[in-house]
Each structure stands twice: as structure tokens, then as C-alpha cells.
Scaffold this active site. Structure first.
Site, PDB file in Angstrom:
ATOM      1  N   LEU A   1       0.848  -1.201   0.000  1.00 47.94           N
ATOM      2  CA  LEU A   1       0.000   0.000   0.000  1.00 47.94           C
ATOM      3  C   LEU A   1       0.879   1.245   0.000  1.00 47.94           C
ATOM      4  O   LEU A   1       1.899   1.291   0.682  1.00 47.94           O
ATOM      5  CB  LEU A   1      -0.879   0.023   1.257  1.00 47.94           C
TER       6      LEU A   1
ATOM      7  N   HIS B   1      -4.876  -3.410 -11.721  1.00 48.50           N
ATOM      8  CA  HIS B   1      -5.319  -4.506 -10.855  1.00 48.50           C
ATOM      9  C   HIS B   1      -6.001  -5.560 -11.717  1.00 48.50           C
ATOM     10  O   HIS B   1      -6.833  -5.232 -12.579  1.00 48.50           O
ATOM     11  CB  HIS B   1      -6.282  -3.965  -9.785  1.00 48.50           C
TER      12      HIS B   1
HETATM   13  C1  GAR Z   1      -0.260  -7.863 -12.627  1.00 46.97           C
HETATM   14  O1  GAR Z   1      -1.191  -8.837 -13.049  1.00 46.97           O
HETATM   15  C2  GAR Z   1      -0.967  -6.784 -11.837  1.00 46.97           C
HETATM   16  O2  GAR Z   1      -2.266  -6.524 -12.284  1.00 46.97           O
HETATM   17  C3  GAR Z   1      -0.974  -7.383 -10.464  1.00 46.97           C
HETATM   18  O3  GAR Z   1       0.291  -7.968 -10.331  1.00 46.97           O
HETATM   19  C4  GAR Z   1       0.709  -8.450 -11.595  1.00 46.97           C
HETATM   20  C5  GAR Z   1       2.133  -8.017 -11.842  1.00 46.97           C
HETATM   21  O4  GAR Z   1       2.647  -8.624 -12.989  1.00 46.97           O
HETATM   22  N1  GAR Z   1      -1.205  -6.377  -9.464  1.00 46.97           N
HETATM   23  C6  GAR Z   1      -1.932  -6.572  -8.367  1.00 46.97           C
HETATM   24  O5  GAR Z   1      -2.441  -7.638  -8.073  1.00 46.97           O
HETATM   25  C7  GAR Z   1      -2.075  -5.328  -7.492  1.00 46.97           C
HETATM   26  N2  GAR Z   1      -3.109  -5.513  -6.518  1.00 46.97           N
HETATM   27  P1  GAR Z   1       3.984  -8.104 -13.659  1.00 46.97           P
HETATM   28  O6  GAR Z   1       5.028  -8.005 -12.533  1.00 46.97           O
HETATM   29  O7  GAR Z   1       4.357  -9.177 -14.639  1.00 46.97           O
HETATM   30  O8  GAR Z   1       3.709  -6.781 -14.293  1.00 46.97           O
END
Ligand code: GAR
Length: 192
Positions: free
Chosen positions: A92, A109
Site C-alpha cells: 500500500l 489490478h
Molecule cells: C499484474 O497482473 C498486476 O495486475 C498485479 O500484479 C501483476 C504483476 O505482474 N497487481 C496486483 O495484483 C495489485 N493488486 P507483472 O510483474 O508481470 O507486471
């Protein structure tokens, strides 16, 4: 050229989608810094390949969130950062960065908020048995995935899809949506 900092904790595929869109000339912006709260995360290598500096830190080596956010804020200001783009930053944002960057922090998200906020949104949607889920880009406030929604795109969960299939579909949508939303956001702000 608007200067962005991308914050990530893990793989960094969304960071890469943004950096690649910039390289292809599809997004007029510059990622001047990647901020990572998990030293050793894959995003560091991706940033290196794009020649983008990384600020990695161990949150636990600081007494408080305000302490490490003050440290980050200083680096962001030194680099002239105008927007913070959260891309899989699993933490956060506290009052220090929220005040320092009022209204200029966005997040992606992997669900259609307000459904399935928080951790493992993809798993939550999968377990709930919904047929449509998706991706949300929103402004960041003090809550967990509660800020004003900027844009969303949907993803269908087909019969026989595994959780992994769903994760792949979601990520494919994220990689198109995030650079596009950032582009319109920056164009909109330029008009004001
Ligand atoms: C993504 O799917 C993003 O939406 C999620 O983490 C992943 C990161 O992937 N974020 C959350 O869940 C935030 N609450 P990445 O490191 O391959 O970009």
C-alpha cells in the site's frame, strides 16, 4: 516528455509492456526510474535491458513506511518524476508518497474492481466461478484498490480454463490496456 517511475515487486511484464510501447513510439513518455521493493526480482533484469536505472530497497531495513517513502520521494524528485505507475507493486502507498504525488499515482489490478480487490485477484475470480472478470486501471488513494477507476477491460473465463490460462489472458489484456490508458491520461493532462 512526461517522466514516469514504475514501481514493481515481481516479474515486471507490465513495466516491459510500457517500456516497449515507448520504444515503439506508441507512448510519448520516459521511464526514468524503476522502484523495486524486492531486490532480486525479475523486473530488475528487464529494466537493465532497457537501460533504465533501478532503485531497489529492503523495506525491512527502515524503521517505518514513512522512512522508506521519504527516501523514495527524494530519489523521485531528483529524477524529475511526474507520475508514479504501479505495476505489480504489492504494497500500500502511504501518506508520504500520496501527498508528494497528489493525484499522479495510478495502479493496474487484475479484476473488474470493485470485485476482487487485494491479493490473488485472479485466484479469487477463478474460485468464485464468475464468467467475466478483467483488468482495472485506477488512481491510487489510501485504500486497497479503492481509488477512482480510469478504465477497465473484460476477460471471459471459458469452460475448461485453468487458473493459469486465466492469468495469461489477463496479462495479455493488461499489456495492451496499461500503455493505452497512460497515453490518454498524459494527453488529457497536457490539455489542461
Ligand atoms: C499484474 O497482473 C498486476 O495486475 C498485479 O500484479 C501483476 C504483476 O505482474 N497487481 C496486483 O495484483 C495489485 N493488486 P507483472 O510483474 O508481470 O507486471
Amino acid at each position: 516528455m512526461k517522466k514516469l517511475a514504475v514501481f514493481a515487486s515481481g516479474s515486471g511484464s507490465n513495466f516491459e509492456a510500457i517500456a516497449a510501447a515507448i520504444e515503439r513510439g506508441q507512448l510519448e513518455a520516459e521511464v526514468v526510474l524503476v522502484v523495486c521493493d524486492r531486490p532480486g526480482a525479475k523486473v530488475e533484469k528487464r529494466a537493465e535491458r532497457f537501460g533504465i536505472p533501478v532503485l531497489s530497497f529492503y523495506p525491512k531495513s527502515y524503521d517505518s513506511k514513512a522512512d522508506f517513502e521519504n527516501f523514495i520521494l527524494q530519489q523521485l524528485n531528483d529524477a524529475g518524476v511526474e507520475w508514479i505507475v504501479l505495476a505489480g507493486y504489492m504494497r500500500l502507498i502511504g501518506p508520504t508518497l500520496l501527498q508528494g504525488f497528489g493525484g499522479r499515482i495510478i495502479n493496474i489490478h487484475p479484476s473488474l474492481l470493485p470485485s476482487f480487490p487485494g491479493k490473488d485477484a485472479i485466484g479469487q475470480a477463478f474460485e468464485a466461478g464468475v464468467k467475466i472478470t478483467g483488468v482495472t486501471v485506477h488512481f491510487v488513494d489510501e485504500g486497497m484498490d479503492t481509488g477512482k477507476i480510469i478504465d477497465q477491460d473484460s476477460v471471459r473465463i471459458d469452460e475448461g480454463d485453468t487458473k493459469e490460462d486465466l492469468a495469461n489472458k489477463i496479462q495479455a489484456v493488461e499489456h495492451l490496456l496499461y500503455p493505452a490508458v497512460i497515453r490518454s491520461l498524459l494527453q488529457e493532462k497536457n490539455k489542461r
